[in-house]
Every structure is written in structure tokens, then in C-alpha cells.
Design an enzyme around this catalytic site. Structure first.
Site, PDB file in Angstrom:
ATOM      1  N   LYS A  67       0.854  -1.200   0.000  1.00  0.00           N
ATOM      2  CA  LYS A  67       0.000   0.000   0.000  1.00  0.00           C
ATOM      3  C   LYS A  67       0.874   1.228   0.000  1.00  0.00           C
ATOM      4  CE  LYS A  67      -3.988   2.090   0.400  1.00  0.00           C
ATOM      5  NZ  LYS A  67      -3.590   2.829  -0.808  1.00  0.00           N
ATOM      6  N   LYS A 103       5.264   1.906  -2.706  1.00  0.00           N
ATOM      7  CA  LYS A 103       5.280   3.317  -3.145  1.00  0.00           C
ATOM      8  C   LYS A 103       5.669   3.361  -4.599  1.00  0.00           C
ATOM      9  CE  LYS A 103       4.960   7.529  -1.291  1.00  0.00           C
ATOM     10  NZ  LYS A 103       4.279   7.839  -0.034  1.00  0.00           N
ATOM     11  N   ASP A 143      -0.018  10.775  -3.825  1.00  0.00           N
ATOM     12  CA  ASP A 143       1.086  11.297  -3.020  1.00  0.00           C
ATOM     13  C   ASP A 143       1.391  12.683  -3.601  1.00  0.00           C
ATOM     14  OD1 ASP A 143       3.004  10.322  -0.815  1.00  0.00           O
ATOM     15  OD2 ASP A 143       4.400  11.108  -2.284  1.00  0.00           O
ATOM     16  N   THR A 187      -5.363  13.009   6.212  1.00  0.00           N
ATOM     17  CA  THR A 187      -3.983  13.085   6.702  1.00  0.00           C
ATOM     18  C   THR A 187      -3.878  14.209   7.723  1.00  0.00           C
ATOM     19  OG1 THR A 187      -3.287  12.362   4.506  1.00  0.00           O
ATOM     20  CG2 THR A 187      -1.569  13.214   5.964  1.00  0.00           C
ATOM     21  N   GLY A 215       4.330  24.361   4.346  1.00  0.00           N
ATOM     22  CA  GLY A 215       3.585  23.647   3.302  1.00  0.00           C
ATOM     23  C   GLY A 215       2.112  23.998   3.368  1.00  0.00           C
ATOM     24  N   GLY A 217      -0.165  22.453   0.955  1.00  0.00           N
ATOM     25  CA  GLY A 217      -0.871  21.525   0.063  1.00  0.00           C
ATOM     26  C   GLY A 217      -2.003  20.852   0.814  1.00  0.00           C
ATOM     27  N   ASN A 218      -2.337  19.676   0.350  1.00  0.00           N
ATOM     28  CA  ASN A 218      -3.430  18.903   0.913  1.00  0.00           C
ATOM     29  C   ASN A 218      -3.224  18.645   2.412  1.00  0.00           C
ATOM     30  OD1 ASN A 218      -5.788  17.534   0.605  1.00  0.00           O
ATOM     31  ND2 ASN A 218      -4.781  15.595   0.164  1.00  0.00           N
ATOM     32  N   GLY A 220      -0.587  20.378   4.678  1.00  0.00           N
ATOM     33  CA  GLY A 220      -0.320  21.585   5.466  1.00  0.00           C
ATOM     34  C   GLY A 220      -1.507  22.539   5.509  1.00  0.00           C
TER      35      GLY A 220
HETATM   36  N1  GLU Z   1       0.771   9.057   0.118  1.00  0.00           N
HETATM   37  C1  GLU Z   1       0.210   8.944   1.433  1.00  0.00           C
HETATM   38  C2  GLU Z   1       1.264   8.549   2.441  1.00  0.00           C
HETATM   39  O1  GLU Z   1       2.436   8.762   2.224  1.00  0.00           O
HETATM   40  C3  GLU Z   1      -1.002   8.040   1.465  1.00  0.00           C
HETATM   41  C4  GLU Z   1      -0.783   6.658   1.000  1.00  0.00           C
HETATM   42  C5  GLU Z   1      -2.055   5.876   0.867  1.00  0.00           C
HETATM   43  O2  GLU Z   1      -3.121   6.404   1.109  1.00  0.00           O
HETATM   44  O3  GLU Z   1      -1.933   4.703   0.495  1.00  0.00           O
HETATM   45  O4  GLU Z   1       0.970   8.102   3.514  1.00  0.00           O
END
Ligand code: GLU
Length: 407
Positions: A67, A103, A143, A187, A215, A217-218, A220
């Protein structure tokens, strides 16, 4: 510049020493299970073909399907993707969700692409990796610089290739496309639950707690907004071009100014600061929510914050971590602080697999106790071994992963 994968392995070593990790498990955890390297030819609007390089690292799936997000950035590298996939393994196990670590990334500046080029690139990436992903195999997500729209193209391309529906192949989708309520702010919301627990431990009262956020973005941007709603005093914030600082920052004015001018800087009544200066402000809590390696051995001595909450992935280098530990500055590590995103991704996957749709209230009612419990487990482990919170999170996470691997 620090090599992200070396940083990740230094962090693994620290935890392995403390917990006396079985050497066979350690040997497996030093490597990614599989790293895909793909070339993605894209017909540009000009008619010319450009070939982009993409990666997907599937680090470990002991806890569940791989994931982790897909990053579109000009600095993407194989080492960075591997490090980020390792951190995803730790992150999922820290909050104890049934997911492993993965990733992906493409070396690209997405701001230079037209919408059509971006779609062709995103579909092209899936054409190269589709055999290795799936809701029961590897579940990507957004991401840095990837969006619900990009997730939508990727889901569509995947389903065309496999010939059946599989909404849980990817998370972070738009709501009409099987996305979860609350995923966009998850997040940040998870980070806010963590800040509240931290404030209790440090005896900080929200209205007297000054916070600087790097930051917008989504992560910050929402973090600043939600912390502000919770009564915290946001005194500085920045975007990629720079930031502003004021003891009386009016957050609504900041967002309006950014909307109108494209930048947060030059807002009346505030002082412009660079992204580096923002880190060195006299605040209680510093929230790096942009990119990695922001706090390193050359600026760590100038950090005045009483605590750091890592909302970006990897913003504090291992050398800086060590110095902050000596100075008794708690650093809530990324693998805990920003785990709300992947946790709600996991909820999205669960809803897709069961064909359910939960309300935002249901999503956050499930998220909050998971974040609070993870925070407190990490805090107790830190006290038990007298280590930094990062090491404690790694110990907790690796205990879980190792137990699964052994069986
Ligand atoms: N990109 C985000 C992270 O680094 C979310 C990853 C996800 O939702 O799988 O945690």
C-alpha cells in the site's frame, strides 16, 4: 543531500538494535521485495513522443497488500521510492491496519504537462504495472502532485486491462468514483488528533500554543485550518515559494490572499520568511508538511520549537533526529503523524470491497481512536526504552511485521 534509503536503513538499524530483532527477519527487511522500473512513452500534444521513467517499490506485504501512494515529481528516484515504500510498511504497522508497504513515482514535473498529457502518462504507467497491482495485491494512492482525477484514470485503465471492476485497486479516488468521505482531509485530521495527544503530554493549552506550518498543500493547508478551528494559534505558514509570519496571523486572510495572488507572501501585516526561516521561528509546535530533509545537521541547532510533528514524509534527517533527542525536543515521526491518510485509504478499500459507503462522521469516528491508540502506544514504547518517538514507532511496527513474518 541525504540519500533517503540510507536514512531509512539507519532508522531500521536503530530499532533493530533496541529490540534485538531476529537476524533473519532483519535481513529480509533490508530489501524491497520487488522494484519495478518502467518506461512510459507519452504522445505529447506537439505530436512528439517523450519517454518518462516510473517506479513501483513493493517493500513488504506481511501485514496485507502493498500500500502506498504514487508521486509525480522531478526529484523522484529509485532510492527515494524504496525509502518511501519502507516507511509505508512501518506506517501501516504503526497504526495497525492490514496493509503492507509500497510506493510509486514518476520522474516528471506535472505542472509542465497539459491535462491530456497527464492523463496519457497516468494511463501509460498503469499499462506497465497492471499485472503487479490489484485490490488483493498492491493498492496505490495519491502522493505529492497526484490527485483524485489521476486515481480515476488509473482505476479506469486498470479495469479495462483486467476486464472486470475492481474499485479497491486504488484509493484516494473522487467520491463519485468510489472514494471515501473524509479522505481529502484525513492526513491533516489524523495529524490534528496526534497534536492534541501531544499537547496533553506536554501540558500545552491550545490557545497558548503557537504553531508554524511549512507547506500549504493537501496536508499543510488543511492541518492549519483544522488546528485553527481547534483553537491553536497558527503564526506562520508557507507554500513552495516562501512563507509569512505574524503573531496575529489571520488564517482566512492568508487563504484569500493565496487564492487571489497565487502566493502567501506579501500579505499586509505579516513578515515574509523563506521556507528555511520558517523552521527557525520561536514557536511551540513546528509542522513540516512539505518535502523530506528539511531539518538537517546544519540547521537543527537553530530550531527553537518545543516539539515537531512530521506531516511530510522524512522531513527530519537521522543526524538531526539524534540532536533533537539530546535536546529533549519530541519529534512525532511521519509514520505516526501522517498515518491518517493511509488509514482512511484503508477504510476506502474496505468500503469498496464490501460495497459500502460510510459518512464522514463514521470515518472520523473510526480514525480518531486508532490515531490516539497508536500515539499512546508509541509514547509508552518511547518511555520504556528511553528512545526517540521514531525509534519507538519503528519498534512497535517491526514487532507486528516480524510476528506475521515468523508465522
Ligand atoms: N501518500 C500517502 C502517504 O504517504 C497516502 C498513502 C495511501 O493512502 O496509500 O501516507
Amino acid at each position: 543531500m541525504n540519500n533517503a534509503f540510507e536514512n531509512a536503513m539507519t532508522q531500521l538499524d536503530q530499532a533493530a538494535n533496541i529490540m534485538n530483532l531476529n537476524k533473519d527477519i532483519y535481513a529480509v527487511l533490508k530489501q524491497s521485495d520487488r522494484v519495478l522500473i518502467v518506461s512510459i512513452p507519452v504522445k505529447m500534444d506537439s505530436g512528439e513522443v517523450k519517454v518518462f521513467t516510473g517506479y513501483r517499490s513493493q517493500y513488504n506485504n506481511a501485514m496485507g497488500p502493498y500500500k502506498g501512494g504514487i508521486r509525480y515529481h522531478w526529484n523522484v528516484s529509485i532510492d527515494e521510492v524504496k525509502a518511501l515504500s519502507f516507511w509505508m510498511m512501518i506506517k501501516c504497522a504503526t497504526v495497525n491496519i492490514p496493509m503492507g508497504g509500497g510506493k510509486g513515482g514518476i520522474i516528471v514535473n506535472p505542472k509542465e504537462l497539459s491535462i491530456g498529457e497527464l492523463e496519457r502518462l497516468s494511463r501509460g504507467y498503469i499499462q506497465k504495472i497492471w499485472r503487479e497491482i490489484g485490490s488483493d495485491k498492491d493498492v496505490p494512492a495519491p502522493d505529492v502532485y497526484t490527485t483524485p482525477q489521476i486515481m480515476g484514470w488509473m482505476r479506469d485503465e486498470y479495469e479495462k486491462l483486467v476486464g472486470h471492476s475492481d474499485p479497491g485497486v486504488i484509493t484516494g479516488k473522487a467520491i463519485p468514483n468510489g472514494g471515501s468521505e473524509g479522505r481529502e482531509t484525513a492526513t491533516a485530521q489524523g495529524g490534528v488528533y496526534v497534536v492534541k495527544e501531544l499537547a496533553k503530554k506536554l501540558g500545552l493549552n491550545p490557545s497558548e500554543t503557537k504553531v508554524a506550518v511549512q507547506g500549504m498543500g493537501n496536508v499543510g493547508g488543511f492541518m492549519a485550518k483544522i488546528l485553527h478551528e481547534e483553537g491553536y494559534d497558527i503564526v506562520a505558514i508557507s507554500d513552495s515559494k516562501g512563507g509569512i509570519y505574524s503573531e496575529n496571523l489571520d488564517l482566512n486572510a492568508v487563504f484569500a490572499h493565496k487564492e487571489a495572488t497565487g502566493s502567501v507572501q506579501n500579505l499586509e501585516g505579516t513578515k515574509n520568511v523563506t521556507n528555511e526561516e520558517l523552521l527557525e521561528l520561536p514557536v511551540d509546535i513546528l509542522v513540516p508538511a512539505a518535502l523530506e530533509n528539511q531539518i538537517h545537521k546544519d540547521n537543527v541547532d537553530k530550531i527553537l520549537a518545543k516539539a515537531i510533528v512530521e506531516m511530510a514524509n522524512g522531513p527530519v534527517t537521522p543526524e538531526a533526529d539524534e540532536i533533537l533527542k539530546q535536546k529533549n525536543v519530541p519529534v512525532v515521526p511521519d509514520v505516526l503523524a501522517n498515518a491518517g491518510g493511509v488509514t482512511v485509504s484503508c477504510f476506502e478499500w474496505e468500503q469498496n470491497n464490501k460495497n459500502e459507503h460510510w459518512t464522514e462522521a463514521e470515518v472520523f469516528a473510526k480514525l480518531e481512536p486508532m490515531m490516539v491508540q497508536a500515539f499512546n502506544e508509541v509514547w509508552e514504547t518511547k518511555e520504556k526504552y528511553n528512545v526517540a518517538m521514531r525509534v519507538a514507532a519503528f519498534v512497535k511496527a517491526i514487532e507486528r511485521v516480524a510476528a506475521k513474518m515468523k508465522i
